[in-house]
Enzyme design. Structure first.
Site, PDB file in Angstrom:
ATOM      1  N   THR A 152       0.861  -1.178   0.000  1.00 47.91           N
ATOM      2  CA  THR A 152       0.000   0.000   0.000  1.00 47.91           C
ATOM      3  C   THR A 152       0.896   1.225   0.000  1.00 47.91           C
ATOM      4  OG1 THR A 152      -1.617  -1.263   1.276  1.00 47.91           O
ATOM      5  CG2 THR A 152      -1.957   1.107   1.133  1.00 47.91           C
ATOM      6  N   LYS A 197       3.943  -9.047   4.009  1.00 45.16           N
ATOM      7  CA  LYS A 197       2.636  -8.431   3.831  1.00 45.16           C
ATOM      8  C   LYS A 197       1.864  -9.297   2.830  1.00 45.16           C
ATOM      9  CE  LYS A 197       0.501  -3.962   4.121  1.00 45.16           C
ATOM     10  NZ  LYS A 197       0.735  -2.527   4.281  1.00 45.16           N
ATOM     11  N   GLU A 240       2.207  -5.524  17.362  1.00 46.86           N
ATOM     12  CA  GLU A 240       1.960  -4.448  16.407  1.00 46.86           C
ATOM     13  C   GLU A 240       0.536  -3.947  16.561  1.00 46.86           C
ATOM     14  OE1 GLU A 240       2.523  -6.304  12.614  1.00 46.86           O
ATOM     15  OE2 GLU A 240       0.753  -7.574  12.798  1.00 46.86           O
TER      16      GLU A 240
END
Length: 270
Positions: free
Chosen positions: A29, A140, A173
């Site tokens: 992203t 990711k 996270e």
């Protein structure tokens, strides 16, 4: 026999894509400002790591050129790259010679409140735990159901993010952010050996801190370490740095290390 979608015959398209069927792929992203993709080299480095580990062939030069061209057309916003292993037959076995599929999707830049960066945020204590899988840790990849479940745990605007723990109860996270602690001048961030996403902003911040002579450490962290921290903040390639002012019963002020790193990041990204 023709495939159906919502009860109607489906024209040929993505229905056999392994990214849709199995989450067999990766994504990035990328913030786009003034026609330029921010932190592109770091995004491509992470993509290369993911492709190597998942054994997905990828021409990074081609991908980088496509992102550059797409960003020039987009101007301002977010470019989301989805890279999948492409079509496959029924079953988990990957094709011997995959035809990799690359999708670029555009969206407006997220409109986060300025107060998140200036004053800090409250962090929701997510009960959804991150599973341990060293082969996927740091990547990711397209399997984001843990984050979907965690983000569904709160609906009020009181919380801007949620903290996710691993199976042993260690903070790892945010739902869409990386976590940092400051303790006695040292910058600490959780190790991502078993779960979590190695964010591009996380890597940039560690490099910047080292360049500025700050002691940094990547290590397993406990909730006690979080509660004893002098400063806590989150980072993400879209918004930069958000100080954390509250998590559970703990409260923090926006500290000098957080402010210094915010300034350094803003200089790079402007």
């Amino acid at each position: 026999m023709q495939d159906w979608l919502n009860g109607q015959p489906l024209t040929p398209g993505l229905q056999r894509d392994r990214g849709l069927a199995y989450g067999d792929g990766l994504f990035e992203t990328i913030a786009v400002r003034r026609g330029q993709p921010r932190l592109l080299e770091r995004h491509l480095q992470r993509l290369a790591t993911g492709c190597q580990r998942l054994r997905i062939p990828c021409d990074l030069a081609q991908v980088g050129a496509e992102i550059q061209a797409y960003a020039a057309l987009l101007g301002e916003g977010v470019a989301k790259l989805l890279l999948t292993r492409g079509d496959g037959l029924r079953g988990y076995a990957p094709p011997a010679e995959p035809e990799v599929r690359r999708l670029l999707l555009a969206s407006p830049a997220p409109a986060y409140p300025a107060a998140h960066a200036a004053e800090g945020i409250a962090l929701f204590p997510c009960t959804t735990r991150l599973a341990s899988q060293p082969l996927l840790a740091g990547l990711k990849h397209l399997n984001r159901l843990e984050q979907v479940l965690a983000r569904g745990e709160w609906t009020t605007t009181e919380y801007a993010e949620g903290l996710m723990l691993d199976q042993d109860g260690r903070p790892i996270e945010g739902v869409f952010s990386n976590l940092f602690l400051v303790r006695e001048g040292r910058l600490l961030t959780p190790a991502l050996d078993h779960c979590g996403v190695a964010g591009v902003m996380r890597g940039l911040l560690m490099d910047l801190a080292a360049q500025e002579g700050m002691q940094t450490a990547v290590m397993p962290l406990s909730l006690d370490a979080l509660f004893q921290a002098d400063e806590v903040f989150l980072c993400n390639s879209q918004y930069g740095i958000w100080p954390v002012r509250r998590y559970a019963a703990a409260n923090w002020s926006v500290g000098p290390v957080t402010r210094k790193l915010q300034g350094s990041i803003n200089e790079i990204l402007e």
